[in-house]
Design an enzyme around this catalytic site. Structure first.
Site, PDB file in Angstrom:
ATOM      1  N   HIS A  30      24.324   8.026  22.830  1.00  0.00           N
ATOM      2  CA  HIS A  30      23.227   7.833  21.770  1.00  0.00           C
ATOM      3  C   HIS A  30      22.082   7.951  22.324  1.00  0.00           C
ATOM      4  O   HIS A  30      21.199   6.823  22.231  1.00  0.00           O
ATOM      5  CB  HIS A  30      23.653   6.527  21.063  1.00  0.00           C
ATOM      6  CG  HIS A  30      23.011   6.525  19.631  1.00  0.00           C
ATOM      7  ND1 HIS A  30      21.483   6.959  19.474  1.00  0.00           N
ATOM      8  CD2 HIS A  30      23.336   6.187  18.497  1.00  0.00           C
ATOM      9  CE1 HIS A  30      21.104   6.687  18.163  1.00  0.00           C
ATOM     10  NE2 HIS A  30      22.190   6.350  17.633  1.00  0.00           N
ATOM     11  N   GLU A  78      22.245  13.088  20.607  1.00  0.00           N
ATOM     12  CA  GLU A  78      23.198  12.380  21.087  1.00  0.00           C
ATOM     13  C   GLU A  78      24.410  13.366  21.431  1.00  0.00           C
ATOM     14  O   GLU A  78      24.732  14.128  20.413  1.00  0.00           O
ATOM     15  CB  GLU A  78      23.575  11.599  20.095  1.00  0.00           C
ATOM     16  CG  GLU A  78      22.506  10.708  19.485  1.00  0.00           C
ATOM     17  CD  GLU A  78      22.918   9.864  18.181  1.00  0.00           C
ATOM     18  OE1 GLU A  78      23.937   9.328  17.995  1.00  0.00           O
ATOM     19  OE2 GLU A  78      21.868   9.650  17.257  1.00  0.00           O
TER      20      GLU A  78
HETATM   21  O1  LIG Z   1      21.343   1.300  13.530  1.00  0.00           O
HETATM   22  P1  LIG Z   1      22.367   1.922  14.324  1.00  0.00           P
HETATM   23  O2  LIG Z   1      23.813   1.507  14.000  1.00  0.00           O
HETATM   24  O3  LIG Z   1      22.129   1.740  15.875  1.00  0.00           O
HETATM   25  O4  LIG Z   1      22.645   3.409  13.763  1.00  0.00           O
HETATM   26  C1  LIG Z   1      21.172   4.365  13.973  1.00  0.00           C
HETATM   27  C2  LIG Z   1      21.492   5.779  13.882  1.00  0.00           C
HETATM   28  O5  LIG Z   1      22.396   6.482  14.805  1.00  0.00           O
HETATM   29  C3  LIG Z   1      22.680   7.688  14.723  1.00  0.00           C
HETATM   30  O6  LIG Z   1      23.494   8.087  15.621  1.00  0.00           O
HETATM   31  C4  LIG Z   1      23.244   7.972  13.393  1.00  0.00           C
HETATM   32  O7  LIG Z   1      23.694   9.440  13.100  1.00  0.00           O
HETATM   33  C5  LIG Z   1      22.680   7.535  12.150  1.00  0.00           C
HETATM   34  O8  LIG Z   1      23.214   7.608  10.874  1.00  0.00           O
HETATM   35  C6  LIG Z   1      22.375   6.034  12.362  1.00  0.00           C
HETATM   36  O9  LIG Z   1      21.316   5.361  11.209  1.00  0.00           O
END
Ligand SMILES: O=P(O)(O)OC[C@H]1O[C@@H](O)[C@H](O)[C@@H](O)[C@@H]1O
EC number: 5.1.3.15
Length: 298
Positions: free
Chosen positions: A173, A273
């Site tokens: 990510h 990501e």
């Molecule tokens: O707040 P988190 O759980 O780290 O996620 C952040 C974002 O991560 C992304 O990978 C998703 O596609 C989004 O939908 C999400 O809001």
């Protein structure tokens, strides 16, 4: 923290153990972070989540965005850098923690090494526990090998040690630092089908040309080519991976609802990501291994 860590690190002066509080502020004692200072590049990785927080190629710029509002607390995913989302990506149908438990678990360092070309390699591992078994009922070993040089490489392996097939999805990510998200162009997605997860029914469309992020964006691109390039005012960021999906996310004004992003901070990053999610998710056979890698460079 693991017992033999100090002994392991004593062999390599280029790697030191710090606290997130020393590096990024916030409340003491913070979280343990390995600071890696090599001849060709430097990096920082939190042991919680095997979470890359910084990567700077020698003579270059910071490639990763770490939120100025990031919170370094036990069991809480850190906002920015490269969280590892697995063994599932996104929301879980039964309401288990979004993006899995790898990013909030404590990993151990199993190897540190200076390679022949001077690059520094660190291997982190996570094994199943009673707590992970309650969330994902498989014995496993997750292994992440990081190589820090002019490029940053993450090589992941996930071994299913159980006697049952394991449903699995994952994403690296990456929060990529950009001068202004409204002025970037992302290539390497042209012609790919994407799922717009913001719209009712998650409609699918085909990307035409480069992607320009001009509003709240949350898309999963499927069966993408190996390479994407993010072009921006201060240069380019190159991503190469053998995974099959690419998720592009920027919360835009919704950042105001995310305390650890903070209102007004969304222009400083874009998440591109790489991973294997949705149609590209898979099942790891009993005794089988999933492998994936991603390289970032200027
Ligand atoms: O707040 P988190 O759980 O780290 O996620 C952040 C974002 O991560 C992304 O990978 C998703 O596609 C989004 O939908 C999400 O809001």
């Amino acid at each position: 923290m693991q017992a033999n860590l100090a002994t392991l690190l004593a062999t390599i002066p280029e790697i030191s153990l710090c606290s997130s509080a020393d590096l990024y502020g916030g409340e003491e004692p913070g979280l343990p972070v390995l600071k890696i200072q090599g001849a060709s590049g430097s990096a920082a990785v939190a042991l919680q989540g095997a979470h890359l927080l910084s990567f700077i190629p020698a003579g270059g710029r910071e490639l990763l965005w770490l939120s100025p509002k990031a919170v370094f607390a036990a069991d809480k995913a850190i906002r920015g850098g490269i969280p590892l989302c697995m063994p599932w990506f996104g929301r879980h149908p039964e309401g288990l923690p979004a993006h899995g438990f790898a990013r909030s678990s404590n990993w151990d360092v199993s190897e540190v090494e200076i390679l022949g070309n001077g690059d520094i390699k660190v291997v982190l591992v996570l094994h199943d526990t009673a707590a992970t078994q309650a969330l994902w009922p498989h014995a496993f070993v997750f292994r992440l090998a990081l190589t820090v040089g002019r490029e940053l490489t993450l090589a992941l392996s996930v071994e299913n040690l159980s006697d049952q097939p394991a449903p699995f999805s994952q994403a690296f990510h990456s929060y990529l630092a950009v001068p202004d998200v409204t002025e970037i162009a992302i290539s390497g997605l042209d012609g790919c089908t994407y799922v717009n997860t913001l719209l009712e029914g998650h409609p699918r469309k085909v990307q035409e040309g480069d992607l320009h992020v001009q509003s709240l964006t949350d898309r999963v691109y499927l069966n993408v080519p190996a390479k994407q390039v993010i072009s921006h005012g201060s240069g380019q960021t190159h991503i190469v991976s053998d995974t099959h999906s690419a998720i592009v996310w920027n919360p835009w004004e919704d950042a105001a609802k995310l305390a650890d992003v903070g209102q007004g901070n969304y222009p400083g990053f874009v998440c591109v990501e790489r991973g294997d999610v949705l149609d590209n998710a898979l099942t790891i056979a009993a005794g089988g291994v999933y492998r994936a890698s991603m390289t970032l460079s200027e």
